[in-house]
Write a protein that holds these residues in place. Structure first.
Motif, PDB file in Angstrom:
ATOM      1  N   LYS A   1       0.826  -1.206   0.000  1.00 42.17           N
ATOM      2  CA  LYS A   1       0.000   0.000   0.000  1.00 42.17           C
ATOM      3  C   LYS A   1       0.857   1.252   0.000  1.00 42.17           C
ATOM      4  O   LYS A   1       0.520   2.248  -0.621  1.00 42.17           O
ATOM      5  CB  LYS A   1      -0.961  -0.027   1.198  1.00 42.17           C
ATOM      6  CG  LYS A   1      -1.964  -1.167   1.082  1.00 42.17           C
ATOM      7  CD  LYS A   1      -3.235  -0.913   1.832  1.00 42.17           C
ATOM      8  CE  LYS A   1      -4.272  -1.984   1.493  1.00 42.17           C
ATOM      9  NZ  LYS A   1      -5.532  -1.790   2.166  1.00 42.17           N
ATOM     10  N   VAL A   2       1.995   1.215   0.703  1.00 38.81           N
ATOM     11  CA  VAL A   2       2.911   2.357   0.705  1.00 38.81           C
ATOM     12  C   VAL A   2       3.473   2.568  -0.689  1.00 38.81           C
ATOM     13  O   VAL A   2       3.584   3.693  -1.180  1.00 38.81           O
ATOM     14  CB  VAL A   2       4.062   2.122   1.717  1.00 38.81           C
ATOM     15  CG1 VAL A   2       5.150   3.165   1.550  1.00 38.81           C
ATOM     16  CG2 VAL A   2       3.520   2.144   3.138  1.00 38.81           C
ATOM     17  N   LYS A   3       3.803   1.470  -1.344  1.00 43.78           N
ATOM     18  CA  LYS A   3       4.379   1.515  -2.685  1.00 43.78           C
ATOM     19  C   LYS A   3       3.470   2.253  -3.662  1.00 43.78           C
ATOM     20  O   LYS A   3       3.939   3.030  -4.496  1.00 43.78           O
ATOM     21  CB  LYS A   3       4.624   0.074  -3.151  1.00 43.78           C
ATOM     22  CG  LYS A   3       5.048  -0.094  -4.586  1.00 43.78           C
ATOM     23  CD  LYS A   3       5.259  -1.578  -4.843  1.00 43.78           C
ATOM     24  CE  LYS A   3       5.323  -1.899  -6.309  1.00 43.78           C
ATOM     25  NZ  LYS A   3       5.474  -3.326  -6.554  1.00 43.78           N
ATOM     26  N   TYR A   4       2.149   2.009  -3.571  1.00 39.98           N
ATOM     27  CA  TYR A   4       1.217   2.610  -4.522  1.00 39.98           C
ATOM     28  C   TYR A   4       0.589   3.915  -4.021  1.00 39.98           C
ATOM     29  O   TYR A   4      -0.278   4.479  -4.672  1.00 39.98           O
ATOM     30  CB  TYR A   4       0.107   1.608  -4.857  1.00 39.98           C
ATOM     31  CG  TYR A   4       0.637   0.333  -5.486  1.00 39.98           C
ATOM     32  CD1 TYR A   4       1.242   0.355  -6.737  1.00 39.98           C
ATOM     33  CD2 TYR A   4       0.557  -0.881  -4.815  1.00 39.98           C
ATOM     34  CE1 TYR A   4       1.751  -0.804  -7.302  1.00 39.98           C
ATOM     35  CE2 TYR A   4       1.057  -2.042  -5.369  1.00 39.98           C
ATOM     36  CZ  TYR A   4       1.662  -2.001  -6.610  1.00 39.98           C
ATOM     37  OH  TYR A   4       2.165  -3.139  -7.169  1.00 39.98           O
ATOM     38  N   LYS A   5       1.063   4.382  -2.856  1.00 38.87           N
ATOM     39  CA  LYS A   5       0.481   5.606  -2.290  1.00 38.87           C
ATOM     40  C   LYS A   5       0.670   6.794  -3.230  1.00 38.87           C
ATOM     41  O   LYS A   5      -0.186   7.684  -3.315  1.00 38.87           O
ATOM     42  CB  LYS A   5       1.130   5.890  -0.929  1.00 38.87           C
ATOM     43  CG  LYS A   5       0.413   6.962  -0.124  1.00 38.87           C
ATOM     44  CD  LYS A   5       1.024   7.103   1.253  1.00 38.87           C
ATOM     45  CE  LYS A   5       0.298   8.181   2.059  1.00 38.87           C
ATOM     46  NZ  LYS A   5       0.902   8.364   3.385  1.00 38.87           N
ATOM     47  N   SER A   6       1.782   6.816  -3.952  1.00 40.02           N
ATOM     48  CA  SER A   6       2.089   7.947  -4.838  1.00 40.02           C
ATOM     49  C   SER A   6       1.101   8.091  -5.990  1.00 40.02           C
ATOM     50  O   SER A   6       1.011   9.137  -6.614  1.00 40.02           O
ATOM     51  CB  SER A   6       3.509   7.804  -5.399  1.00 40.02           C
ATOM     52  OG  SER A   6       3.623   6.582  -6.111  1.00 40.02           O
ATOM     53  N   ILE A   7       0.345   7.004  -6.296  1.00 36.75           N
ATOM     54  CA  ILE A   7      -0.629   7.101  -7.397  1.00 36.75           C
ATOM     55  C   ILE A   7      -2.061   6.926  -6.897  1.00 36.75           C
ATOM     56  O   ILE A   7      -2.969   6.656  -7.683  1.00 36.75           O
ATOM     57  CB  ILE A   7      -0.326   6.061  -8.505  1.00 36.75           C
ATOM     58  CG1 ILE A   7      -0.388   4.629  -7.943  1.00 36.75           C
ATOM     59  CG2 ILE A   7       1.012   6.319  -9.172  1.00 36.75           C
ATOM     60  CD1 ILE A   7      -0.424   3.553  -9.002  1.00 36.75           C
ATOM     61  N   SER A   8      -2.240   7.063  -5.573  1.00 40.47           N
ATOM     62  CA  SER A   8      -3.574   6.838  -5.006  1.00 40.47           C
ATOM     63  C   SER A   8      -4.613   7.846  -5.513  1.00 40.47           C
ATOM     64  O   SER A   8      -5.813   7.601  -5.415  1.00 40.47           O
ATOM     65  CB  SER A   8      -3.512   6.870  -3.474  1.00 40.47           C
ATOM     66  OG  SER A   8      -3.028   8.128  -3.041  1.00 40.47           O
ATOM     67  N   HIS A   9      -4.144   8.990  -6.044  1.00 41.94           N
ATOM     68  CA  HIS A   9      -5.076   9.990  -6.575  1.00 41.94           C
ATOM     69  C   HIS A   9      -5.564   9.627  -7.977  1.00 41.94           C
ATOM     70  O   HIS A   9      -6.505  10.211  -8.495  1.00 41.94           O
ATOM     71  CB  HIS A   9      -4.397  11.358  -6.619  1.00 41.94           C
ATOM     72  CG  HIS A   9      -3.189  11.390  -7.514  1.00 41.94           C
ATOM     73  ND1 HIS A   9      -1.990  10.792  -7.152  1.00 41.94           N
ATOM     74  CD2 HIS A   9      -2.999  11.899  -8.765  1.00 41.94           C
ATOM     75  CE1 HIS A   9      -1.109  10.953  -8.128  1.00 41.94           C
ATOM     76  NE2 HIS A   9      -1.690  11.622  -9.116  1.00 41.94           N
ATOM     77  N   MET A  10      -4.887   8.640  -8.618  1.00 36.56           N
ATOM     78  CA  MET A  10      -5.262   8.218  -9.970  1.00 36.56           C
ATOM     79  C   MET A  10      -6.413   7.220  -9.914  1.00 36.56           C
ATOM     80  O   MET A  10      -6.824   6.781  -8.844  1.00 36.56           O
ATOM     81  CB  MET A  10      -4.059   7.600 -10.686  1.00 36.56           C
ATOM     82  CG  MET A  10      -2.892   8.546 -10.861  1.00 36.56           C
ATOM     83  SD  MET A  10      -1.517   7.721 -11.712  1.00 36.56           S
ATOM     84  CE  MET A  10      -0.293   9.011 -11.705  1.00 36.56           C
ATOM     85  N   LYS A  11      -6.891   6.810 -11.079  1.00 34.17           N
ATOM     86  CA  LYS A  11      -7.985   5.849 -11.114  1.00 34.17           C
ATOM     87  C   LYS A  11      -7.872   4.929 -12.324  1.00 34.17           C
ATOM     88  O   LYS A  11      -7.616   5.379 -13.437  1.00 34.17           O
ATOM     89  CB  LYS A  11      -9.332   6.572 -11.153  1.00 34.17           C
ATOM     90  CG  LYS A  11     -10.518   5.614 -11.093  1.00 34.17           C
ATOM     91  CD  LYS A  11     -11.843   6.324 -11.185  1.00 34.17           C
ATOM     92  CE  LYS A  11     -12.996   5.318 -11.148  1.00 34.17           C
ATOM     93  NZ  LYS A  11     -14.311   5.960 -11.306  1.00 34.17           N
ATOM     94  N   SER A  12      -8.050   3.609 -12.079  1.00 32.68           N
ATOM     95  CA  SER A  12      -8.152   2.622 -13.158  1.00 32.68           C
ATOM     96  C   SER A  12      -9.623   2.251 -13.290  1.00 32.68           C
ATOM     97  O   SER A  12     -10.192   1.688 -12.355  1.00 32.68           O
ATOM     98  CB  SER A  12      -7.358   1.357 -12.825  1.00 32.68           C
ATOM     99  OG  SER A  12      -6.023   1.661 -12.524  1.00 32.68           O
ATOM    100  N   GLU A  13     -10.208   2.569 -14.394  1.00 35.14           N
ATOM    101  CA  GLU A  13     -11.624   2.239 -14.595  1.00 35.14           C
ATOM    102  C   GLU A  13     -11.745   0.828 -15.167  1.00 35.14           C
ATOM    103  O   GLU A  13     -11.191   0.526 -16.228  1.00 35.14           O
ATOM    104  CB  GLU A  13     -12.273   3.244 -15.547  1.00 35.14           C
ATOM    105  CG  GLU A  13     -13.765   3.004 -15.727  1.00 35.14           C
ATOM    106  CD  GLU A  13     -14.386   3.903 -16.781  1.00 35.14           C
ATOM    107  OE1 GLU A  13     -15.545   3.643 -17.157  1.00 35.14           O
ATOM    108  OE2 GLU A  13     -13.707   4.841 -17.255  1.00 35.14           O
ATOM    109  N   PHE A  14     -12.457  -0.051 -14.453  1.00 38.39           N
ATOM    110  CA  PHE A  14     -12.631  -1.434 -14.917  1.00 38.39           C
ATOM    111  C   PHE A  14     -13.838  -1.530 -15.837  1.00 38.39           C
ATOM    112  O   PHE A  14     -14.950  -1.177 -15.462  1.00 38.39           O
ATOM    113  CB  PHE A  14     -12.812  -2.366 -13.718  1.00 38.39           C
ATOM    114  CG  PHE A  14     -13.090  -3.793 -14.098  1.00 38.39           C
ATOM    115  CD1 PHE A  14     -12.153  -4.532 -14.811  1.00 38.39           C
ATOM    116  CD2 PHE A  14     -14.291  -4.409 -13.751  1.00 38.39           C
ATOM    117  CE1 PHE A  14     -12.407  -5.849 -15.167  1.00 38.39           C
ATOM    118  CE2 PHE A  14     -14.549  -5.722 -14.101  1.00 38.39           C
ATOM    119  CZ  PHE A  14     -13.612  -6.444 -14.816  1.00 38.39           C
ATOM    120  N   VAL A  15     -13.593  -2.008 -17.074  1.00 31.71           N
ATOM    121  CA  VAL A  15     -14.686  -2.141 -18.055  1.00 31.71           C
ATOM    122  C   VAL A  15     -14.877  -3.598 -18.465  1.00 31.71           C
ATOM    123  O   VAL A  15     -15.557  -3.901 -19.440  1.00 31.71           O
ATOM    124  CB  VAL A  15     -14.409  -1.267 -19.302  1.00 31.71           C
ATOM    125  CG1 VAL A  15     -14.444   0.212 -18.954  1.00 31.71           C
ATOM    126  CG2 VAL A  15     -13.060  -1.639 -19.950  1.00 31.71           C
ATOM    127  N   GLY A  16     -14.259  -4.497 -17.697  1.00 33.73           N
ATOM    128  CA  GLY A  16     -14.234  -5.910 -18.071  1.00 33.73           C
ATOM    129  C   GLY A  16     -15.531  -6.669 -17.936  1.00 33.73           C
ATOM    130  O   GLY A  16     -15.620  -7.817 -18.386  1.00 33.73           O
TER     131      GLY A  16
END
Length: 646
Positions: free
Chosen positions: A213-228
């Motif tokens: 979770k610390v590793k990905y904290k820098s991109i926590s403001h981003m978003k991956s939209e799942f369309v699957g």
């Protein structure tokens, strides 16, 4: 409860009608009337703990060695130990469960549906602890004996920690038993070991999910939209790349890393379903997606190995899910929902999901149940699921707030964490569950369903593994091939295979009995020689011998009996190598146990071969993982016997 005690003019909660029926049952079970010799402490602890475990198990908690499961296990064991103080030796807590349910059923009606399951689960846990108690008491007695022999009268904290951590033996009970024998426990040493274990647990946690979770904290403001849910491919933009836990601008040919897309058709591992695999393509590049994970609520990462060219941040790429693997996973996932419902229909409403794994190859489903499934139950569950598949029910989903979904009858899984808005997966009129996974559009797409195994994974929890679709066809084809090979090998028709196998089994048993008789005959002359040449100490005969390797234990026991009959008065000690392990047997004639205790003798020499054991005063066995020291153990045994007989 305190208000009730005040209104009823009683000194404590335990004197009110909320607890009196439970305490009345304890009076009957133990034969000790409340408050009893300890002022009512044991009765109150047992009553409180019975109620706690009833609610906890009804809510989905299960006894285990970690987390809340360990807390529940300790509650059961503590109550059982207080029952032991009142003279109860057998499981008894389970009998208090119906009393608790009867008191609160008007306010908690769900307990009535789980009553039988809670009682049985509690019984199994009590019985298990009762058996553990025997082994752990022996371990504690050995530690006490060692402390007395050393003259220190202090048991090392490490030993008591092992007793507590491995056997689940209560510390206060260990202290009580030790004090009765005049021995103290090194409490500070025990606490040091406890602290080490806690630190180990913390480090393990810090090194796992927390670091992720610390590793990905820098991109926590981003978003991956799942369309699957609707498509297996998309045109996407790369918004972040990680390599060796560091953010980078580019992933080059031959390198491995994690790519984050703004839009993705790849399902990130969660809810028991494995992550999708597939490819991410750039203009002149190709990356193989080996796994996909949802690392934060809004971030999905793709674990990629670059096969060709390079992919950079802000680049537009094409993301494509491996369709064959996704379809297989979907078949298995929808099948778990059908299986869940079929289990509840066949076994009862106490069945609850306690874990699952859905992959392209198979499905695994863990559920609460107190006993192995009968073959007829497994057959009926398979039939029901396959009937629903043939019905070709529509499979649909909708999003609602959590409270509304549960009120409408959607099943929520106890272990899962849900947000305010949830996805409801509905399969015809058969199943309605909260689920974020991917599924078939109609049950007919599953094709077929087959259970391949059913087993226990812990007290009160069973596991089913099953396959669907083409995997079932392959399974049946393989079974058919085995059947054909058997008919050819046995020279019988398919209908006569079972009869022929039964005949061969009986024939094999007869041959084994015949071989045993031959072996015994072969030993008769040796036994006669051993008896004639036995060492004599104070009119007692001693026979210490090594028997040939791999001779069955049953035959060695018979040899021991024959020697004992032949020597009249004395000791027999035999050793043999058995499947890479040492085996020892000690047998003492009836007039000797005061001088030589077979169990103590075998326990002493078993240490040499790296093992342990014990037994009765007149007969004992042991094993060890150092068979190369077997001769040394027998020599030591002979010395000990001579000393004791002198």
């Amino acid at each position: 409860e305190r208000m009730v005690a005040v209104l009823q003019g009683l000194p404590s909660n335990y004197d009110t009608d909320l607890f009196r029926p439970i305490i009345g049952e304890i009076n009957e079970l133990t034969g000790v009337t409340y408050p009893g010799p300890d002022g009512g402490v044991a009765h109150r602890v047992i009553a409180d703990h019975i109620r706690a475990l009833t609610f906890a198990i009804a809510d989905g908690a299960l006894p285990s060695n970690e987390g809340r499961g360990y807390v529940l296990r300790r509650i059961i064991r503590r109550a059982f130990r207080y029952g032991k103080k009142l003279g109860v030796e057998k499981p008894f807590l389970y009998r208090g469960v119906p009393i608790v349910v009867n008191i609160v059923k008007d306010f908690y009606p769900e307990l009535s549906h789980s009553k039988e399951n809670i009682s049985r689960l509690c019984y199994f846990e009590e019985e298990r602890f009762s058996q553990t108690l025997s082994a752990s008491i022996q371990y504690l007695e050995d530690a006490i004996e060692e402390a007395l022999e050393n003259g220190s009268k202090l048991i090392k904290g490490e030993k008591i920690f092992k007793l507590y951590y491995t056997f689940g033996f209560p510390l206060d009970l260990a202290m009580e038993i030790s004090q009765e024998k005049g021995v103290e426990i090194d409490i500070s040493g025990f606490e040091r070991e406890m602290l080490k274990q806690r630190e180990k647990g913390r480090e393990s946690w810090k090194g796992g999910e927390a670091n992720e979770k610390v590793k990905y904290k820098s991109i926590s403001h981003m978003k991956s939209e799942f369309v699957g849910y609707d498509t297996l491919s998309s045109t996407s933009k790369v918004i972040a790349i990680f390599k060796d836990s560091e953010m980078v601008d580019c992933l080059k040919e031959g390198e491995e890393g994690e790519i984050v897309l703004d839009i993705t058709p790849f399902y990130g591992e969660g809810g028991g379903q494995v992550g999708d695999r597939g490819i991410i393509e750039g203009k002149d590049s190709l990356g193989i997606v080996r796994d996909t994970k949802r690392v934060l609520d809004n971030i999905i990462v793709h674990h990629v190995k670059m096969e060709k060219g390079s992919i950079s941040v802000r680049e537009e790429v094409s993301a494509k899910v491996d369709e064959k693997m996704r379809r297989a996973t979907q078949r298995n996932h929808t099948a778990t929902h059908l299986l869940h419902r079929a289990l509840r229909d066949v076994l009862g409403p106490h069945v609850k999901q306690s874990g699952s794994l859905v992959s392209p190859e198979k499905l695994r489903f863990d559920f609460t149940h107190f006993s192995p499934l009968h073959p007829e139950e497994i057959k009926r569950i398979e039939e029901i699921v396959n009937e629903w598949i043939l019905e070709n029910f529509p499979v649909g989903s909708e999003f609602k707030d959590y409270d509304t979904a549960v009120k409408e009858g959607a099943i929520a899984i106890f272990e899962e964490k849900y947000g305010e808005t949830v996805r409801i997966l509905k399969v015809g009129d058969v199943s309605k569950e909260l689920c974020g996974g991917t599924h078939v559009r109609r049950t007919g797409e599953i094709g077929a369903f087959r259970i391949i195994s059913e087993s226990s994974i812990s007290a009160g929890v069973r596991r089913i593994e099953a396959i669907t679709g083409l995997a079932v066809v392959d399974y049946w084809r393989n079974e058919s091939r085995i059947l054909e090979n058997l008919t050819e090998e046995l020279k019988v028709s398919k209908d006569d295979i079972l009869k022929e196998v039964s005949h061969l089994k009986n024939l094999l048993k007869e041959k084994e009995r015949e071989l045993g008789r031959i072996k015994r005959m072969g030993f008769r002359n040796k036994i006669k020689e051993w008896i004639e040449n036995a060492e004599v100490v104070n009119d007692f005969k001693i026979v210490v011998k090594r028997v040939e390797d791999e001779v069955e234990k049953e035959i060695i026991r018979e040899i021991s009996d024959m020697i004992k009959d032949g020597i009249g008065r004395g000791v027999v000690l035999l050793g043999s190598r058995q499947k890479g392990r040492a085996y020892l047997l000690a047998s003492v004639t009836s007039d000797l146990p005061e001088k030589i205790h077979a169990g103590n003798l075998i326990k002493e020499i078993a240490k040499i071969v790296g093992g342990g054991g014990g037994g009765r005063p007149d007969f004992a066995e042991a094993g060890g993982n150092k068979p190369e020291l077997l001769d040394l153990a027998l020599e030591k045994g002979l010395e000990l016997i001579k000393v004791k007989l002198k």
